[in-house]
Design an enzyme around this catalytic site. Structure first.
Site, PDB file in Angstrom:
ATOM      1  N   GLU A  33      -6.821  -0.566  53.502  1.00 23.85           N
ATOM      2  CA  GLU A  33      -8.340   0.422  53.866  1.00 23.85           C
ATOM      3  C   GLU A  33      -8.880   0.618  52.397  1.00 23.85           C
ATOM      4  OE1 GLU A  33      -7.986   4.958  54.845  1.00 23.85           O
ATOM      5  OE2 GLU A  33      -6.791   4.830  52.815  1.00 23.85           O
ATOM      6  N   HIS A  35     -11.558   1.629  49.749  1.00 21.55           N
ATOM      7  CA  HIS A  35     -11.070   3.159  48.487  1.00 21.55           C
ATOM      8  C   HIS A  35     -12.727   3.026  48.198  1.00 21.55           C
ATOM      9  CE1 HIS A  35      -7.234   3.566  49.915  1.00 21.55           C
ATOM     10  NE2 HIS A  35      -6.868   4.922  49.261  1.00 21.55           N
ATOM     11  N   ASP A  44      -2.939   2.191  48.127  1.00 23.36           N
ATOM     12  CA  ASP A  44      -1.814   3.292  49.518  1.00 23.36           C
ATOM     13  C   ASP A  44      -1.060   2.252  49.121  1.00 23.36           C
ATOM     14  OD1 ASP A  44      -4.633   5.124  49.433  1.00 23.36           O
ATOM     15  OD2 ASP A  44      -4.582   4.855  51.731  1.00 23.36           O
ATOM     16  N   HIS A 119      -0.506   6.724  52.176  1.00 27.64           N
ATOM     17  CA  HIS A 119      -2.026   6.870  53.423  1.00 27.64           C
ATOM     18  C   HIS A 119      -1.506   8.479  53.808  1.00 27.64           C
ATOM     19  CE1 HIS A 119      -4.220   5.864  55.456  1.00 27.64           C
ATOM     20  NE2 HIS A 119      -3.724   5.398  56.510  1.00 27.64           N
ATOM     21  N   GLU A 121      -2.810   9.235  56.681  1.00 23.89           N
ATOM     22  CA  GLU A 121      -3.010   9.351  58.335  1.00 23.89           C
ATOM     23  C   GLU A 121      -1.250   8.648  58.494  1.00 23.89           C
ATOM     24  OE1 GLU A 121      -5.288   8.530  56.357  1.00 23.89           O
ATOM     25  OE2 GLU A 121      -7.484   8.689  57.016  1.00 23.89           O
ATOM     26  N   HIS A 176      -9.808  11.223  48.754  1.00 26.65           N
ATOM     27  CA  HIS A 176      -9.632   9.979  49.287  1.00 26.65           C
ATOM     28  C   HIS A 176     -10.640   8.975  48.147  1.00 26.65           C
ATOM     29  CE1 HIS A 176      -9.388   6.458  51.394  1.00 26.65           C
ATOM     30  NE2 HIS A 176     -10.314   6.342  51.440  1.00 26.65           N
ATOM     31  N   GLU A 181      -6.758   9.290  42.562  1.00 28.01           N
ATOM     32  CA  GLU A 181      -6.153   8.168  43.433  1.00 28.01           C
ATOM     33  C   GLU A 181      -6.716   7.103  42.388  1.00 28.01           C
ATOM     34  OE1 GLU A 181      -5.547   7.336  47.711  1.00 28.01           O
ATOM     35  OE2 GLU A 181      -7.494   7.372  47.423  1.00 28.01           O
TER      36      GLU A 181
HETATM   37 ZN    ZN Z   1      -5.829   6.167  49.136  1.00 23.85          ZN
HETATM   38 MN    MN Z   2      -5.337   6.309  52.836  1.00 25.74          MN
END
Ligand code: ZN
Ligand code: MN
Length: 256
Positions: A33, A35, A44, A119, A121, A176, A181
């Site tokens: 994904e 970032h 993630d 992650h 979701e 996010h 992160e």
């Molecule tokens: Zn992430």
């Molecule tokens: Mn994520």
């Protein structure tokens, strides 16, 4: 051949020996994904895998290959589908992957499993995958099985969050590709971060609802939902230390 906690890097007789000795098996759940412009897309995956590696080393555990595809990225929690490189799989598929891995670990006599998620979701589909595994195995027949499901960010202590966010914690959904992160990645894999490429176009101001099929336009162009400003490797080490220490404590108290 080097000694390792990574299951897939072992020859099978060594894996069999450790499983027979009761090794807890960690299953990292990640995503591919975006970032932001300043980080690689495997954040993630890298973070929960690194935490699992550290804790497994302390408790005689093993780390199964991570699930590197995540449940569908959403605009308000991961930027959504508008970014090149994000590869979404459906909640249904994700749940079945989690279920199948758990069932096969059980068949091999693994009885201590830690599902470690990186992650946002994935939360719902991971829970569903665990429930489907219990349905498939038979809840009344798996009294010796314990599965722990952990979202690593939940284990950061409030004191640490107060130090990392002197101006207030924006909440995990908006984190996010932001300070948590980015800081963890600066501590773990600085080669995958280039803060000079950050756009500093956050934080996002989202409406309190989702719109389909045309998502709201409020996702910042960078893909970062909150702020990268204030990220540092030192903060990353504080955050990771909290996760590692507390997960090791939880695993020891649950399994030993
Ligand atoms: Zn992430
Ligand atoms: Mn994520």
């Amino acid at each position: 051949m080097k000694d390792t906690v990574f299951l897939a890097e072992l020859p099978w007789p060594e894996a069999a020996k450790r499983i027979a000795a009761g090794a807890p098996v960690f299953l990292p759940l990640g995503a591919t994904e975006q970032h932001g412009r300043h980080m690689a897309m495997n954040v993630d995956v890298v973070i929960p895998t690194a935490i699992a590696e550290k804790v497994a080393g302390q408790v005689g555990g093993l780390v199964a290959p991570p699930i590197a595809y995540g449940n569908r990225s959403q605009p308000r929690t991961g930027g959504g589908p508008a970014f090149s490189g994000t590869i979404n799989i459906t909640a249904h598929t994700f749940s079945l992957l989690v279920k199948d891995v758990i069932c096969d670990l059980y068949r091999q006599k693994v009885r201590r499993i830690v599902v470690l998620n990186g992650h946002y979701e994935n939360i719902g589909p991971a829970i569903e995958g665990i429930e489907l595994a219990l349905d498939a195995l038979g809840r009344d027949r798996v009294g010796d099985l314990t599965i722990l499901r952990i979202d690593h960010w939940e284990l950061v202590r409030p004191e640490t969050l107060a130090k990392v966010f002197p101006d207030g914690y924006p909440g995990i959904e908006l984190e996010h590709a932001s300070v948590i992160e980015t800081s963890m990645m600066l501590a773990l894999r600085p080669d995958l971060v280039d803060l000079g490429k950050a756009l500093h176009d956050g934080p996002a101001q989202f409406r309190p609802y989702d719109r389909y099929p045309r998502p709201a336009e409020e996702v910042p162009p960078s893909g970062v939902l909150s702020l990268t400003e204030g990220s540092s490797a030192e903060k990353g080490r504080w955050l990771l230390a909290d996760c590692e220490t507390r997960i090791a404590e939880i695993v020891k108290s649950e399994f030993f």
